[in-house]
Design a protein around this motif. Structure first.
Motif, mmCIF file in Angstrom:
data_model
loop_
_atom_site.group_PDB
_atom_site.id
_atom_site.type_symbol
_atom_site.label_atom_id
_atom_site.label_comp_id
_atom_site.label_asym_id
_atom_site.label_seq_id
_atom_site.Cartn_x
_atom_site.Cartn_y
_atom_site.Cartn_z
ATOM 1 N N GLU A 123 13.824 22.149 35.558
ATOM 2 C CA GLU A 123 14.961 22.933 36.042
ATOM 3 C C GLU A 123 15.566 22.285 37.293
ATOM 4 O O GLU A 123 16.792 22.269 37.464
ATOM 5 N N TYR A 124 14.699 21.745 38.145
ATOM 6 C CA TYR A 124 15.190 21.054 39.335
ATOM 7 C C TYR A 124 15.985 19.812 38.944
ATOM 8 O O TYR A 124 17.026 19.516 39.547
ATOM 9 N N ALA A 125 15.505 19.105 37.933
ATOM 10 C CA ALA A 125 16.195 17.894 37.496
ATOM 11 C C ALA A 125 17.576 18.217 36.955
ATOM 12 O O ALA A 125 18.578 17.585 37.326
ATOM 13 N N GLY A 126 17.646 19.197 36.074
ATOM 14 C CA GLY A 126 18.915 19.537 35.465
ATOM 15 C C GLY A 126 19.943 20.013 36.467
ATOM 16 O O GLY A 126 21.108 19.584 36.442
ATOM 17 N N LEU A 127 19.544 20.896 37.380
ATOM 18 C CA LEU A 127 20.501 21.441 38.337
ATOM 19 C C LEU A 127 20.901 20.416 39.390
ATOM 20 O O LEU A 127 22.055 20.400 39.837
ATOM 21 N N ARG A 128 19.960 19.531 39.765
ATOM 22 C CA ARG A 128 20.346 18.497 40.744
ATOM 23 C C ARG A 128 21.385 17.558 40.157
ATOM 24 O O ARG A 128 22.362 17.186 40.837
ATOM 25 N N LEU A 129 21.218 17.170 38.904
ATOM 26 C CA LEU A 129 22.214 16.297 38.272
ATOM 27 C C LEU A 129 23.528 17.032 38.056
ATOM 28 O O LEU A 129 24.608 16.437 38.147
ATOM 29 N N ASN A 130 23.442 18.332 37.789
ATOM 30 C CA ASN A 130 24.651 19.127 37.571
ATOM 31 C C ASN A 130 25.510 19.242 38.829
ATOM 32 O O ASN A 130 26.708 19.528 38.753
ATOM 33 N N VAL A 131 24.902 19.001 39.985
ATOM 34 C CA VAL A 131 25.681 18.996 41.231
ATOM 35 C C VAL A 131 26.744 17.905 41.196
ATOM 36 O O VAL A 131 27.873 18.087 41.662
ATOM 37 N N ASP A 132 26.407 16.749 40.627
ATOM 38 C CA ASP A 132 27.295 15.587 40.649
ATOM 39 C C ASP A 132 27.869 15.229 39.282
ATOM 40 O O ASP A 132 28.584 14.226 39.160
ATOM 41 N N LEU A 133 27.573 16.031 38.264
ATOM 42 C CA LEU A 133 27.932 15.648 36.902
ATOM 43 C C LEU A 133 28.185 16.900 36.067
ATOM 44 O O LEU A 133 27.388 17.835 36.108
ATOM 45 N N PRO A 134 29.277 16.950 35.305
ATOM 46 C CA PRO A 134 29.495 18.113 34.425
ATOM 47 C C PRO A 134 28.461 18.136 33.315
ATOM 48 O O PRO A 134 28.290 17.162 32.597
ATOM 49 N N MET A 135 27.752 19.255 33.192
ATOM 50 C CA MET A 135 26.656 19.347 32.234
ATOM 51 C C MET A 135 26.609 20.717 31.579
ATOM 52 O O MET A 135 27.087 21.705 32.129
ATOM 53 N N VAL A 136 26.003 20.749 30.404
ATOM 54 C CA VAL A 136 25.665 21.995 29.725
ATOM 55 C C VAL A 136 24.177 21.931 29.386
ATOM 56 O O VAL A 136 23.532 20.902 29.569
ATOM 57 N N SER A 137 23.650 23.032 28.894
ATOM 58 C CA SER A 137 22.241 23.058 28.513
ATOM 59 C C SER A 137 22.084 23.949 27.297
ATOM 60 O O SER A 137 23.008 24.633 26.873
ATOM 61 N N MET A 138 20.890 23.929 26.736
ATOM 62 C CA MET A 138 20.571 24.751 25.567
ATOM 63 C C MET A 138 19.194 25.341 25.766
ATOM 64 O O MET A 138 18.278 24.656 26.243
ATOM 65 N N ALA A 139 19.033 26.611 25.429
ATOM 66 C CA ALA A 139 17.752 27.284 25.650
ATOM 67 C C ALA A 139 17.494 28.306 24.551
ATOM 68 O O ALA A 139 18.420 28.804 23.906
ATOM 69 N N LYS A 140 16.232 28.597 24.360
ATOM 70 C CA LYS A 140 15.823 29.612 23.396
ATOM 71 C C LYS A 140 15.854 30.978 24.057
ATOM 72 O O LYS A 140 15.389 31.137 25.195
ATOM 73 N N ALA A 141 16.402 31.955 23.361
ATOM 74 C CA ALA A 141 16.482 33.307 23.914
ATOM 75 C C ALA A 141 15.095 33.908 24.084
ATOM 76 O O ALA A 141 14.203 33.693 23.257
ATOM 77 N N HIS A 142 14.903 34.639 25.167
ATOM 78 C CA HIS A 142 13.644 35.321 25.430
ATOM 79 C C HIS A 142 13.768 36.775 24.980
ATOM 80 O O HIS A 142 14.846 37.357 25.023
ATOM 81 N N ARG A 143 12.671 37.362 24.541
ATOM 82 C CA ARG A 143 12.713 38.754 24.081
ATOM 83 C C ARG A 143 13.035 39.721 25.216
ATOM 84 O O ARG A 143 13.606 40.788 24.987
ATOM 85 N N ASN A 144 12.686 39.343 26.437
ATOM 86 C CA ASN A 144 12.967 40.174 27.603
ATOM 87 C C ASN A 144 14.386 39.880 28.092
ATOM 88 O O ASN A 144 14.665 38.802 28.616
ATOM 89 N N LYS A 145 15.298 40.833 27.915
ATOM 90 C CA LYS A 145 16.706 40.599 28.247
ATOM 91 C C LYS A 145 16.916 40.355 29.742
ATOM 92 O O LYS A 145 17.793 39.574 30.126
ATOM 93 N N LEU A 146 16.143 41.020 30.567
ATOM 94 C CA LEU A 146 16.290 40.827 32.007
ATOM 95 C C LEU A 146 15.830 39.434 32.403
ATOM 96 O O LEU A 146 16.496 38.756 33.199
ATOM 97 N N PHE A 147 14.706 39.004 31.841
ATOM 98 C CA PHE A 147 14.240 37.639 32.118
ATOM 99 C C PHE A 147 15.281 36.621 31.657
ATOM 100 O O PHE A 147 15.548 35.636 32.341
ATOM 101 N N ASP A 148 15.867 36.867 30.478
ATOM 102 C CA ASP A 148 16.923 35.993 29.963
ATOM 103 C C ASP A 148 18.081 35.898 30.948
ATOM 104 O O ASP A 148 18.581 34.810 31.242
ATOM 105 N N TRP A 149 18.509 37.056 31.429
ATOM 106 C CA TRP A 149 19.645 37.092 32.360
ATOM 107 C C TRP A 149 19.322 36.316 33.631
ATOM 108 O O TRP A 149 20.103 35.466 34.068
ATOM 109 N N PHE A 150 18.162 36.575 34.211
ATOM 110 C CA PHE A 150 17.783 35.921 35.463
ATOM 111 C C PHE A 150 17.638 34.414 35.272
ATOM 112 O O PHE A 150 18.147 33.618 36.061
ATOM 113 N N ASN A 151 16.941 34.023 34.207
ATOM 114 C CA ASN A 151 16.671 32.606 33.970
ATOM 115 C C ASN A 151 17.962 31.834 33.732
ATOM 116 O O ASN A 151 18.141 30.716 34.245
ATOM 117 N N ASN A 152 18.871 32.410 32.960
ATOM 118 C CA ASN A 152 20.096 31.682 32.642
ATOM 119 C C ASN A 152 21.136 31.746 33.760
ATOM 120 O O ASN A 152 21.987 30.869 33.854
#
Length: 311
Positions: free
Chosen positions: A142-171
């Protein structure tokens, strides 16, 4: 059928305040408190908690030990035990710090993550090409992706979690630098579309997705089923493919993020060649910080015909 992009919905909804989510809210508050702590205070607490995790995480540890024994048969039981201890310690240390990616500033992210090798990215950008970053499942991803996203336009892909609140916070955390997070069911076409829109992303080639369309290739001292799709995706999206490694330095309390030279396109021509190139890249990244890889994942679940499960 709707053709809208399958992004995670990061809007806050009243349903997230339902009492069934209160235990998750408590966990989030605890993580936020740890995220606000200075590393010199948080890390010793993490080391203490890691001892408790070691006692209760019996099943993940069995999987991790099986992976290590298959990949490094030359290691003694003592060596593997030490590696597992270090792995758990790094897991807890990085987990307790992760909320800082959402609640603290971009300047803090730059301070915490030292970036090397960005010149390879810049060369690709100067040539008008996006980048597919190759990184296996490491604790600091997560640190790698967000640090590169500071200087570079990026997207990501993730698997949905059953806990909707955890999903919201994580994403919310994963998109804190502006990149959209796709649901996994959006598929390869969504990523190809993003490449054509000049967005880069991470591809995690170490996940075992089963025998269908996978190719067995050498992986440390064993073989691994690898899905060879990156080469075609890069060619179709005019992208360069670059391995990335990241490791947490406990003494300096900082991460070192290194972008490695791009993989030559000819090395990924043909499924067997691509699987070999991807596994070699994954080996390089893991070998840099073997104590910070997610060894508890069943990355060797699919075995060649006739070979028994290692788990």
């Amino acid at each position: 059928m709707s053709r809208k992009p399958k992004y995670f919905d990061r809007r806050f909804k009243a349903e997230l305040l339902h009492p069934k989510h209160w235990p998750t809210w408590i966990a989030i508050v605890i993580l936020v408190v740890f995220g606000l702590m200075p590393a010199w205070l948080r890390d010793p607490i993490a080391r203490t908690l890691a001892k408790l995790v070691k006692k209760i995480a019996k099943k993940p540890l069995r999987v991790a030990r099986a992976n290590l024994q298959a990949c490094f048969p030359e290691k003694s039981e003592a060596d593997i035990a030490q590696l597992l201890d270090d792995n758990i310690e790094n897991f807890v240390m990085i987990l307790l710090a992760q909320s800082e990616l959402l609640i603290r500033s971009t300047a803090n992210l730059r301070r915490r993550v030292e970036l090397e090798g960005f010149e390879y990215v810049q060369q690709a950008r100067d040539a008008g090409q996006p980048v597919i970053f190759i990184m296996p499942h490491v604790w600091g991803i997560e640190y790698a992706g967000l640090r590169l996203n500071v200087d570079l336009p990026m997207v990501s892909m993730a698997k949905a979690h059953r806990n909707k609140l955890f999903d919201w916070f994580n994403n919310r955390m994963r998109s804190s630098q502006g990149g959209n997070i796709y649901m996994r069911e959006a598929g390869i076409r969504a990523l190809l579309s993003e490449l054509k829109n000049d967005n880069s992303f991470f591809y995690l080639p170490d996940e075992d997705l089963g025998p269908d369309k996978s190719v067995f290739a050498p992986f440390f001292a064993t073989v691994k089923a690898t899905l060879p799709v990156v080469g075609r995706l890069a060619a179709a999206g005019n992208a360069q493919v670059m391995p990335v490694k990241i490791g947490y330095d406990q003494k300096r309390r900082k991460y070192k993020l290194t972008v490695m030279p791009p993989i030559a396109p000819e090395q990924m021509q043909g499924k067997e060649n691509e699987a070999l190139a991807l596994n070699r890249a994954v080996e390089q990244v893991i070998s840099a910080y073997p104590e910070q890889y997610m060894w508890f994942l069943k990355v060797l679940r699919t075995r060649p015909p006739g070979e028994a499960s290692i788990y």
